[in-house]
Design an enzyme around this catalytic site. Sequence first.
Site, PDB file in Angstrom:
ATOM      1  N   ASP A 199      22.382 -43.345  29.220  1.00 51.95           N
ATOM      2  CA  ASP A 199      21.769 -43.859  27.995  1.00 51.95           C
ATOM      3  C   ASP A 199      21.239 -45.288  28.118  1.00 51.95           C
ATOM      4  OD1 ASP A 199      23.051 -41.545  27.196  1.00 51.95           O
ATOM      5  OD2 ASP A 199      24.576 -42.575  26.010  1.00 51.95           O
ATOM      6  N   ARG A 255      31.348 -43.305  18.078  1.00 54.83           N
ATOM      7  CA  ARG A 255      30.757 -44.119  19.146  1.00 54.83           C
ATOM      8  C   ARG A 255      29.270 -44.430  18.939  1.00 54.83           C
ATOM      9  NH1 ARG A 255      32.000 -39.164  21.655  1.00 54.83           N
ATOM     10  NH2 ARG A 255      30.221 -37.903  22.306  1.00 54.83           N
ATOM     11  N   ASP A 256      28.786 -45.285  19.851  1.00 57.55           N
ATOM     12  CA  ASP A 256      27.369 -45.607  20.038  1.00 57.55           C
ATOM     13  C   ASP A 256      26.782 -46.397  18.867  1.00 57.55           C
ATOM     14  OD1 ASP A 256      27.853 -43.994  22.223  1.00 57.55           O
ATOM     15  OD2 ASP A 256      26.841 -42.247  21.384  1.00 57.55           O
ATOM     16  N   GLU A 275      25.205 -38.014  19.155  1.00 60.30           N
ATOM     17  CA  GLU A 275      25.401 -39.237  19.914  1.00 60.30           C
ATOM     18  C   GLU A 275      24.209 -40.172  19.714  1.00 60.30           C
ATOM     19  OE1 GLU A 275      27.915 -38.156  23.848  1.00 60.30           O
ATOM     20  OE2 GLU A 275      25.819 -37.526  23.928  1.00 60.30           O
ATOM     21  N   TRP A 333      22.337 -33.482  30.096  1.00 54.75           N
ATOM     22  CA  TRP A 333      23.752 -33.390  30.461  1.00 54.75           C
ATOM     23  C   TRP A 333      24.100 -32.065  31.147  1.00 54.75           C
ATOM     24  CZ3 TRP A 333      26.487 -37.283  31.344  1.00 54.75           C
ATOM     25  CH2 TRP A 333      26.420 -38.445  30.572  1.00 54.75           C
TER      26      TRP A 333
END
Length: 519
Positions: free
Chosen positions: A59, A177-178, A230, A321
């Site tokens: 990322d 997250r993120d 995400e 992924w």
Amino acid sequence: MSGTDDLSVDASRWEGSGQKANSSTRSSGPGVLTRDTSDTQELWRPACHFSPHSGWINDPNGLILIDGRYHAFYQYNPHATVHGPMHWGHAVSNDLVHWQELPVALYPDSLGQCYSGSAVFLPDGDVAIYYTAHLEVPGDHALQTQCLVRADRALERFDHEPDNPVLGNSEKRRDFRDPKVFWHAPSASWIMVVTLGRSVGIFVSVDHVNWRFASEFGAGLGASEAIGWECPDLVEVYAPDGHSRWVLIVGIWPAGTEEGSATQYFIGDFDGERFELDRDSASSANGFAHWLDHGRDYYAAQSFAGRQGQPPRVLAWGSNWLYANQVPTQRYRGLLTLPRDLSLNIEYHGRSTQGDVKTAPRAVLLQRVPSEVCHEFPLLCDADFIPIDAQRRVARPGSGVYRLSLTVALSRGEHLAICLFGEEKANYVIWLDSQARGLMLGLHRDKQHVEHGLLLSSFDTDSTIALEIQVEGDSVLLSMDLYVDNGFTELVLGDGRHCATMAYFPESPAGPILLDQHW
């Protein structure tokens, strides 16, 4: 295309036909790009996309424009070419094409690995960096919290906040997250968007350190198969007439235009506390979400801070992924995509209510590669192709780096197959469907051979995409730009409302290009 459709083209019919295309004389950039490919490990090294000298990248993080220089941090494993303990790598560029790799910025510490995040200017001119600390917990899932690092304007000094984490995880969410942080002037607040599993949480702060929960968005929306969201981003995007909408971008896994990871977005409005979906600007068929890219190698798109008054500019990770850990580069794995500028087009579609025709505005997101980046790619256009017969034309690029710019005229039932790298099957097929489904795009990619004679079957692609481009009558004139960088391809169709990014690992990145309308 569906798995039963055959995209094969007999390459022996055209391999070696015609003459070398004079791409250098038609280039609006610096001419044919060349590099030493005697090292087979560098055969697919991109010339116009950032890739680390060695190690693993995923990322993009902390994208920010400072004093005319673009800084890109990124998820980085300096010790191997597979996903591992996450650091923040760091690179800088004046033009988003030529990059200088800098020392690692953030390292794992007692709070955990340094997962994705963002950067933003503080009022005193310093830079605040936010990231997710990912701490492995024996016998339990990892603990994810949000941390703050204060950096100087030169991005050479990084001081961790003594009271980290600044946003804890008392609920022990598995996925938290993120963080993407930005200043929202109308509410005089700092905004943080962060993923909460299969939704996005919005947090608000008046001092960029202490945060309160404001709202949540996404429950029951978006691609129904997605398990996790995400790398969110929330940006205000403008139309030429001054109207604006907010666009919420989010990476999803494990679903997308096919399998693996992909990036979707929602169009709506944001008041400093809540994101409200604009249902007139999307179809319920995909949970009111749109695909930011229809290919398989565009994920975790993030915008640059520091571009006030200019269109949002985004970069993404150019992989998936599903197979990212197995692609056949060995010195490095992964790259960042070309930048894209985001804008809106406001369209009006008639609706009938008790016999009266009403018009409802519909916001359409457009993506364009900046012109200064376009000009770095040697240009190939219609005039560079040599006819083989009435249906087929061939061109030979001067290197594996070029921009193929075409205007395609199609009538009902007609196709255009684009075969890159001298390969036997079409990589892209565009056609105007005879059954009134409109304009269609087919993507193809064969299984990839990897180490030890194994086949990377998850790399295989045969898919069909219906393009939401209005077609009047029985013909269409469509412009397209295809950016090719030693096997990595980014297709932009029409005015930029459809993009498709695909990674290839061809034997001959500079192999000939065939256009075949007899497919």
